[in-house]
Design an enzyme around this catalytic site. Structure first.
Site, mmCIF file in Angstrom:
data_model
loop_
_atom_site.group_PDB
_atom_site.id
_atom_site.type_symbol
_atom_site.label_atom_id
_atom_site.label_comp_id
_atom_site.label_asym_id
_atom_site.label_seq_id
_atom_site.Cartn_x
_atom_site.Cartn_y
_atom_site.Cartn_z
ATOM 1 C CG ASP A 34 -17.420 40.694 5.227
ATOM 2 O OD1 ASP A 34 -18.299 41.567 5.365
ATOM 3 O OD2 ASP A 34 -17.521 39.547 5.702
ATOM 4 C CE LYS A 91 -19.450 41.023 9.988
ATOM 5 N NZ LYS A 91 -20.895 40.882 9.766
ATOM 6 N N GLY A 163 -18.113 32.455 6.260
ATOM 7 C CA GLY A 163 -16.794 31.849 6.296
ATOM 8 C C GLY A 163 -16.737 30.417 5.821
ATOM 9 N NE ARG A 175 -35.617 27.376 -1.500
ATOM 10 C CZ ARG A 175 -36.376 27.593 -2.574
ATOM 11 N NH1 ARG A 175 -37.643 27.961 -2.410
ATOM 12 N NH2 ARG A 175 -35.881 27.469 -3.796
#
Length: 306
Positions: A34, A91, A163, A175
Protein backbone atom coordinates in the site's frame (compact mmCIF):
# COMPACT_ATOMS: atom_id res chain seq x y z
CA UNK A 1 -2.88 16.13 -17.63
CA UNK A 2 -1.13 12.86 -18.27
CA UNK A 3 -2.61 10.25 -20.56
CA UNK A 4 -4.04 7.06 -18.99
CA UNK A 5 -1.29 4.54 -18.45
CA UNK A 6 -0.78 2.01 -21.21
CA UNK A 7 -0.37 -1.35 -19.54
CA UNK A 8 -0.66 -5.08 -20.00
CA UNK A 9 -4.31 -4.69 -19.11
CA UNK A 10 -5.20 -2.50 -22.09
CA UNK A 11 -8.65 -3.06 -23.56
CA UNK A 12 -7.36 -4.83 -26.65
CA UNK A 13 -5.63 -7.49 -24.57
CA UNK A 14 -8.13 -8.18 -21.81
CA UNK A 15 -11.73 -9.02 -21.26
CA UNK A 16 -11.69 -12.78 -20.87
CA UNK A 17 -11.42 -14.45 -17.50
CA UNK A 18 -8.50 -16.51 -18.80
CA UNK A 19 -6.46 -13.42 -19.62
CA UNK A 20 -7.37 -11.65 -16.38
CA UNK A 21 -6.49 -14.61 -14.18
CA UNK A 22 -3.29 -15.03 -16.18
CA UNK A 23 -2.26 -11.47 -15.33
CA UNK A 24 -2.84 -12.23 -11.66
CA UNK A 25 -0.71 -15.37 -11.96
CA UNK A 26 2.24 -13.15 -12.86
CA UNK A 27 2.17 -11.73 -9.32
CA UNK A 28 2.58 -15.11 -7.60
CA UNK A 29 5.41 -15.25 -5.10
CA UNK A 30 5.39 -11.48 -4.71
CA UNK A 31 4.44 -8.75 -2.27
CA UNK A 32 2.05 -5.88 -2.96
CA UNK A 33 2.50 -2.73 -0.87
CA UNK A 34 0.00 0.00 0.00
CA UNK A 35 1.27 3.48 -0.90
CA UNK A 36 -0.27 6.94 -0.59
CA UNK A 37 2.13 9.00 -2.70
CA UNK A 38 4.85 8.81 -5.33
CA UNK A 39 7.67 8.74 -2.76
CA UNK A 40 6.24 5.68 -1.02
CA UNK A 41 5.63 4.03 -4.39
CA UNK A 42 9.29 4.55 -5.24
CA UNK A 43 10.37 2.98 -1.93
CA UNK A 44 8.12 -0.02 -2.58
CA UNK A 45 9.42 -0.57 -6.10
CA UNK A 46 13.06 -0.22 -5.05
CA UNK A 47 12.48 -2.74 -2.25
CA UNK A 48 11.22 -5.29 -4.76
CA UNK A 49 7.41 -5.08 -4.55
CA UNK A 50 5.70 -6.85 -7.45
CA UNK A 51 2.94 -4.20 -7.45
CA UNK A 52 1.68 -1.24 -5.44
CA UNK A 53 -1.79 -0.34 -4.18
CA UNK A 54 -2.60 3.37 -4.55
CA UNK A 55 -4.61 4.71 -1.60
CA UNK A 56 -5.74 8.04 -0.16
CA UNK A 57 -4.77 6.81 3.33
CA UNK A 58 -3.23 3.60 4.64
CA UNK A 59 -5.75 1.42 6.52
CA UNK A 60 -4.38 2.38 9.96
CA UNK A 61 -5.23 6.03 9.27
CA UNK A 62 -8.64 5.11 7.86
CA UNK A 63 -9.39 3.37 11.17
CA UNK A 64 -8.06 6.27 13.22
CA UNK A 65 -9.81 9.04 11.28
CA UNK A 66 -13.16 7.30 10.81
CA UNK A 67 -15.79 8.71 8.46
CA UNK A 68 -16.52 7.48 4.95
CA UNK A 69 -13.52 6.04 3.09
CA UNK A 70 -13.69 6.38 -0.70
CA UNK A 71 -11.66 5.76 -3.84
CA UNK A 72 -8.39 7.70 -3.94
CA UNK A 73 -8.09 10.99 -5.83
CA UNK A 74 -7.46 10.18 -9.53
CA UNK A 75 -4.60 12.71 -9.63
CA UNK A 76 -2.82 10.85 -6.82
CA UNK A 77 -3.33 7.53 -8.62
CA UNK A 78 -1.89 8.97 -11.85
CA UNK A 79 1.12 10.39 -10.02
CA UNK A 80 1.86 6.95 -8.60
CA UNK A 81 1.36 5.33 -12.01
CA UNK A 82 3.79 7.82 -13.56
CA UNK A 83 6.41 7.07 -10.88
CA UNK A 84 6.74 3.28 -11.00
CA UNK A 85 7.03 0.59 -13.62
CA UNK A 86 5.42 -2.19 -11.57
CA UNK A 87 1.63 -2.76 -11.81
CA UNK A 88 -0.53 -0.26 -9.95
CA UNK A 89 -3.71 -1.32 -8.18
CA UNK A 90 -6.41 0.92 -6.72
CA UNK A 91 -9.41 0.30 -4.49
CA UNK A 92 -13.09 0.90 -5.12
CA UNK A 93 -15.88 0.55 -2.59
CA UNK A 94 -17.90 -2.67 -2.45
CA UNK A 95 -20.69 -2.39 -5.00
CA UNK A 96 -19.51 0.97 -6.37
CA UNK A 97 -19.30 0.13 -10.07
CA UNK A 98 -18.94 3.82 -11.00
CA UNK A 99 -15.69 4.08 -9.02
CA UNK A 100 -14.55 0.91 -10.78
CA UNK A 101 -15.37 2.43 -14.17
CA UNK A 102 -13.32 5.52 -13.31
CA UNK A 103 -10.36 3.39 -12.20
CA UNK A 104 -10.50 1.37 -15.42
CA UNK A 105 -10.51 4.61 -17.42
CA UNK A 106 -7.43 5.80 -15.52
CA UNK A 107 -5.58 2.70 -16.71
CA UNK A 108 -4.85 0.97 -13.41
CA UNK A 109 -3.64 -2.61 -13.73
CA UNK A 110 -5.95 -4.14 -11.09
CA UNK A 111 -9.01 -2.96 -9.16
CA UNK A 112 -9.49 -4.08 -5.56
CA UNK A 113 -13.17 -4.10 -4.55
CA UNK A 114 -12.29 -3.58 -0.94
CA UNK A 115 -13.92 -3.81 2.45
CA UNK A 116 -11.25 -1.38 3.70
CA UNK A 117 -13.31 1.39 2.08
CA UNK A 118 -16.86 2.17 3.18
CA UNK A 119 -19.30 -0.12 1.32
CA UNK A 120 -21.48 1.64 -1.26
CA UNK A 121 -23.99 -1.21 -1.66
CA UNK A 122 -24.91 -3.62 1.13
CA UNK A 123 -26.71 -6.02 -1.21
CA UNK A 124 -24.56 -6.26 -4.33
CA UNK A 125 -20.91 -6.48 -5.25
CA UNK A 126 -19.67 -5.05 -8.54
CA UNK A 127 -20.38 -7.26 -11.56
CA UNK A 128 -16.77 -7.70 -12.55
CA UNK A 129 -17.31 -9.74 -15.72
CA UNK A 130 -17.81 -6.79 -18.13
CA UNK A 131 -14.63 -5.03 -17.02
CA UNK A 132 -11.38 -5.39 -18.93
CA UNK A 133 -9.26 -4.77 -15.82
CA UNK A 134 -8.78 -7.73 -13.44
CA UNK A 135 -10.38 -7.45 -10.00
CA UNK A 136 -9.03 -8.45 -6.58
CA UNK A 137 -11.53 -9.27 -3.83
CA UNK A 138 -11.29 -10.26 -0.18
CA UNK A 139 -12.66 -13.45 1.36
CA UNK A 140 -12.94 -15.02 4.81
CA UNK A 141 -14.17 -18.41 3.62
CA UNK A 142 -14.46 -20.67 0.60
CA UNK A 143 -18.03 -19.50 0.05
CA UNK A 144 -17.03 -15.84 -0.08
CA UNK A 145 -14.07 -16.61 -2.35
CA UNK A 146 -16.09 -18.59 -4.89
CA UNK A 147 -18.90 -16.02 -4.91
CA UNK A 148 -16.40 -13.30 -5.76
CA UNK A 149 -14.84 -15.48 -8.47
CA UNK A 150 -18.29 -16.17 -9.94
CA UNK A 151 -18.76 -12.38 -10.17
CA UNK A 152 -15.50 -12.13 -12.13
CA UNK A 153 -12.72 -11.71 -9.56
CA UNK A 154 -9.37 -12.78 -11.01
CA UNK A 155 -7.56 -12.79 -7.66
CA UNK A 156 -8.57 -13.45 -4.05
CA UNK A 157 -6.96 -12.24 -0.82
CA UNK A 158 -7.76 -13.03 2.76
CA UNK A 159 -9.59 -10.12 4.33
CA UNK A 160 -7.75 -10.19 7.64
CA UNK A 161 -8.15 -6.92 9.54
CA UNK A 162 -6.22 -4.23 7.68
CA UNK A 163 -4.73 -1.40 9.70
CA UNK A 164 -4.37 -3.41 12.91
CA UNK A 165 -0.85 -4.83 12.60
CA UNK A 166 -2.45 -8.01 13.94
CA UNK A 167 -2.20 -11.09 11.76
CA UNK A 168 -4.68 -13.28 13.64
CA UNK A 169 -7.65 -12.66 11.32
CA UNK A 170 -5.62 -13.26 8.15
CA UNK A 171 -4.46 -16.57 9.61
CA UNK A 172 -8.02 -17.49 10.54
CA UNK A 173 -9.30 -16.77 7.04
CA UNK A 174 -6.46 -18.63 5.30
CA UNK A 175 -7.00 -21.69 7.48
CA UNK A 176 -10.78 -21.51 6.99
CA UNK A 177 -10.46 -21.53 3.21
CA UNK A 178 -7.94 -24.39 3.33
CA UNK A 179 -10.18 -26.37 5.69
CA UNK A 180 -13.26 -26.00 3.50
CA UNK A 181 -11.32 -26.99 0.39
CA UNK A 182 -10.20 -30.19 2.15
CA UNK A 183 -13.84 -30.91 3.01
CA UNK A 184 -14.83 -30.46 -0.64
CA UNK A 185 -12.11 -32.86 -1.77
CA UNK A 186 -13.58 -35.63 0.38
CA UNK A 187 -17.14 -35.35 -0.95
CA UNK A 188 -18.86 -37.40 -3.63
CA UNK A 189 -20.47 -35.73 -6.64
CA UNK A 190 -23.88 -35.80 -4.97
CA UNK A 191 -22.46 -34.41 -1.74
CA UNK A 192 -20.67 -31.62 -3.62
CA UNK A 193 -24.03 -30.51 -5.01
CA UNK A 194 -25.38 -30.14 -1.48
CA UNK A 195 -22.19 -28.42 -0.30
CA UNK A 196 -22.45 -25.91 -3.15
CA UNK A 197 -25.99 -25.06 -2.06
CA UNK A 198 -24.84 -24.75 1.55
CA UNK A 199 -22.04 -22.35 0.59
CA UNK A 200 -24.18 -20.45 -1.89
CA UNK A 201 -21.72 -20.96 -4.76
CA UNK A 202 -21.86 -22.29 -8.34
CA UNK A 203 -21.40 -26.06 -8.46
CA UNK A 204 -18.90 -25.94 -11.33
CA UNK A 205 -16.57 -23.63 -9.39
CA UNK A 206 -16.73 -25.85 -6.33
CA UNK A 207 -16.02 -28.94 -8.45
CA UNK A 208 -13.02 -27.24 -10.03
CA UNK A 209 -11.72 -26.17 -6.62
CA UNK A 210 -12.08 -29.70 -5.23
CA UNK A 211 -10.23 -31.13 -8.23
CA UNK A 212 -7.38 -28.60 -7.97
CA UNK A 213 -7.13 -28.78 -4.18
CA UNK A 214 -6.91 -24.98 -4.10
CA UNK A 215 -8.78 -21.91 -5.31
CA UNK A 216 -8.90 -21.68 -9.12
CA UNK A 217 -7.36 -18.19 -8.99
CA UNK A 218 -4.33 -16.67 -7.25
CA UNK A 219 -4.85 -16.32 -3.49
CA UNK A 220 -2.85 -13.75 -1.50
CA UNK A 221 -2.85 -13.01 2.23
CA UNK A 222 -3.75 -9.54 3.48
CA UNK A 223 -4.77 -7.76 6.63
CA UNK A 224 -2.47 -7.14 9.59
CA UNK A 225 0.87 -8.46 8.30
CA UNK A 226 3.56 -6.36 9.98
CA UNK A 227 6.76 -8.45 10.25
CA UNK A 228 8.82 -10.82 8.09
CA UNK A 229 7.67 -13.62 10.40
CA UNK A 230 4.03 -12.74 9.63
CA UNK A 231 4.80 -13.03 5.93
CA UNK A 232 6.49 -16.40 6.44
CA UNK A 233 3.57 -17.69 8.49
CA UNK A 234 1.01 -16.96 5.78
CA UNK A 235 3.24 -18.21 2.97
CA UNK A 236 3.73 -21.48 4.84
CA UNK A 237 -0.05 -21.77 5.14
CA UNK A 238 -0.13 -21.94 1.35
CA UNK A 239 -0.97 -18.47 0.03
CA UNK A 240 0.57 -17.33 -3.24
CA UNK A 241 1.87 -13.97 -2.01
CA UNK A 242 1.00 -11.15 0.38
CA UNK A 243 -0.36 -7.62 0.62
CA UNK A 244 1.25 -5.35 3.21
CA UNK A 245 -0.15 -1.93 4.03
CA UNK A 246 0.22 0.01 7.25
CA UNK A 247 2.83 -2.48 8.51
CA UNK A 248 5.54 -0.86 6.37
CA UNK A 249 4.92 2.87 6.26
CA UNK A 250 3.68 3.08 9.86
CA UNK A 251 6.90 1.45 11.12
CA UNK A 252 10.11 3.09 12.32
CA UNK A 253 12.19 2.27 9.23
CA UNK A 254 9.93 1.79 6.18
CA UNK A 255 12.75 1.35 3.64
CA UNK A 256 14.48 -1.41 5.59
CA UNK A 257 11.24 -3.12 6.59
CA UNK A 258 9.99 -3.10 3.00
CA UNK A 259 13.14 -4.87 1.82
CA UNK A 260 12.90 -7.36 4.69
CA UNK A 261 9.29 -8.19 3.83
CA UNK A 262 10.27 -8.85 0.21
CA UNK A 263 13.03 -11.19 1.37
CA UNK A 264 10.54 -12.96 3.64
CA UNK A 265 8.24 -13.76 0.73
CA UNK A 266 11.11 -15.29 -1.21
CA UNK A 267 12.74 -17.12 1.71
CA UNK A 268 9.65 -17.89 3.80
CA UNK A 269 10.87 -21.42 4.50
CA UNK A 270 14.37 -20.42 5.65
CA UNK A 271 14.44 -19.43 9.35
CA UNK A 272 18.06 -18.26 9.12
CA UNK A 273 17.33 -15.74 6.38
CA UNK A 274 14.19 -14.66 8.22
CA UNK A 275 16.19 -14.10 11.41
CA UNK A 276 18.80 -12.06 9.53
CA UNK A 277 16.30 -9.79 7.77
CA UNK A 278 14.30 -9.30 10.98
CA UNK A 279 17.21 -7.64 12.81
CA UNK A 280 17.23 -3.89 13.55
CA UNK A 281 14.07 -3.02 11.63
CA UNK A 282 13.12 -0.25 14.03
CA UNK A 283 9.82 -0.04 15.85
CA UNK A 284 6.95 -1.94 14.20
CA UNK A 285 3.60 -0.23 13.79
CA UNK A 286 1.51 -0.03 16.95
CA UNK A 287 -0.94 -2.93 16.73
CA UNK A 288 -4.58 -3.35 17.75
CA UNK A 289 -6.28 -6.30 19.42
CA UNK A 290 -8.89 -7.46 16.92
CA UNK A 291 -11.31 -8.66 19.61
CA UNK A 292 -11.63 -5.07 20.85
CA UNK A 293 -12.51 -3.54 17.47
CA UNK A 294 -15.85 -1.75 17.37
CA UNK A 295 -16.25 -2.87 13.75
CA UNK A 296 -14.55 -5.65 11.83
CA UNK A 297 -14.07 -4.67 8.21
CA UNK A 298 -13.82 -8.34 7.24
CA UNK A 299 -17.55 -8.69 7.92
CA UNK A 300 -18.39 -6.31 5.09
CA UNK A 301 -19.98 -8.38 2.32
CA UNK A 302 -23.19 -8.10 0.31
CA UNK A 303 -26.07 -10.07 1.80
CA UNK A 304 -26.79 -12.07 -1.35
CA UNK A 305 -25.20 -15.50 -1.74
CA UNK A 306 -26.10 -16.27 -5.30
Amino acid sequence: MSEPKTSATSETQTGTMTVKTGLAQMLKGGIIMDVINADQARVAEEAGACAVMALEKVPADIRKDGGVARMADPRKIKEIMDTVTVPVMAKCRIGHFAEAQILQNLGVDFIDESEVLSPADDENHVDKQPFNVPFVCGARSLGEALRRISEGAAMIRTKGEAGTGNVVEAVRHARQINREIRVAQCLSSAELYGYAKQLGVPLDLLQKTAKLGRLPVVNFAAGGLATPADVSLLMQLGVDGVFVGSGIFKSGNPEKRAKAMVQAVTHYNDPKVLADVSEDLGDPMVGLNCEHLSEKWAQRESVHKS
